[in-house]
Design a protein around this motif. Structure first.
Motif, PDB file in Angstrom:
ATOM      1  N   VAL A  34      64.646  43.609  66.705  1.00  0.00           N
ATOM      2  CA  VAL A  34      64.580  43.836  65.262  1.00  0.00           C
ATOM      3  C   VAL A  34      64.187  45.288  65.021  1.00  0.00           C
ATOM      4  O   VAL A  34      63.183  45.752  65.571  1.00  0.00           O
ATOM      5  CB  VAL A  34      63.548  42.890  64.596  1.00  0.00           C
ATOM      6  N   ASN A  35      64.967  45.993  64.224  1.00  0.00           N
ATOM      7  CA  ASN A  35      64.668  47.393  63.904  1.00  0.00           C
ATOM      8  C   ASN A  35      63.616  47.496  62.803  1.00  0.00           C
ATOM      9  O   ASN A  35      63.472  46.597  61.982  1.00  0.00           O
ATOM     10  CB  ASN A  35      65.937  48.125  63.442  1.00  0.00           C
ATOM     11  N   ASN A  36      62.923  48.620  62.776  1.00  0.00           N
ATOM     12  CA  ASN A  36      61.998  48.981  61.691  1.00  0.00           C
ATOM     13  C   ASN A  36      60.825  48.023  61.514  1.00  0.00           C
ATOM     14  O   ASN A  36      60.364  47.797  60.390  1.00  0.00           O
ATOM     15  CB  ASN A  36      62.746  49.122  60.359  1.00  0.00           C
ATOM     16  N   VAL A  37      60.315  47.450  62.622  1.00  0.00           N
ATOM     17  CA  VAL A  37      59.132  46.592  62.528  1.00  0.00           C
ATOM     18  C   VAL A  37      57.960  47.455  62.066  1.00  0.00           C
ATOM     19  O   VAL A  37      57.692  48.508  62.630  1.00  0.00           O
ATOM     20  CB  VAL A  37      58.820  45.920  63.878  1.00  0.00           C
ATOM     21  N   GLU A  38      57.258  47.007  61.009  1.00  0.00           N
ATOM     22  CA  GLU A  38      56.194  47.832  60.437  1.00  0.00           C
ATOM     23  C   GLU A  38      54.850  47.140  60.315  1.00  0.00           C
ATOM     24  O   GLU A  38      53.830  47.803  60.229  1.00  0.00           O
ATOM     25  CB  GLU A  38      56.627  48.359  59.066  1.00  0.00           C
ATOM     26  N   TRP A  39      54.777  45.809  60.285  1.00  0.00           N
ATOM     27  CA  TRP A  39      53.491  45.142  60.115  1.00  0.00           C
ATOM     28  C   TRP A  39      53.579  43.692  60.575  1.00  0.00           C
ATOM     29  O   TRP A  39      54.657  43.160  60.805  1.00  0.00           O
ATOM     30  CB  TRP A  39      53.006  45.223  58.669  1.00  0.00           C
ATOM     31  N   PHE A  40      52.409  43.087  60.718  1.00  0.00           N
ATOM     32  CA  PHE A  40      52.338  41.664  61.054  1.00  0.00           C
ATOM     33  C   PHE A  40      51.121  41.036  60.387  1.00  0.00           C
ATOM     34  O   PHE A  40      50.181  41.726  60.011  1.00  0.00           O
ATOM     35  CB  PHE A  40      52.283  41.443  62.571  1.00  0.00           C
TER      36      PHE A  40
END
Length: 68
Positions: A34-40
């Motif tokens: 998955v591209n552009n993972v930014e937070w969880f």
């Protein structure tokens, strides 16, 4: 800079080492596809017991990524 649109997917990270490692494993694996993972955000923590000891940890989390 324009507005960003995000999407969330639910993943389960797993580790025999720790909760932190389960989170790291889940994020690392998700980032490979998955591209552009930014937070969880962690939704649930659970584990598996083997012979009266923790066999492994599982962390259910929502992972947010920015749409292109």
């Amino acid at each position: 800079m324009g507005d960003h649109i995000y999407k969330k997917v639910e993943v389960v990270g797993s580790s025999k080492v720790s909760i932190d490692d389960a989170i790291a494993q889940g994020i690392e694996r998700t980032s490979k596809t998955v591209n552009n993972v930014e937070w969880f955000e962690v939704k649930e923590i659970r584990g598996h017991v083997e012979d009266g000891k923790v066999g492994h940890f599982q962390v259910v989390m929502k992972v947010g990524f920015r749409l292109d």
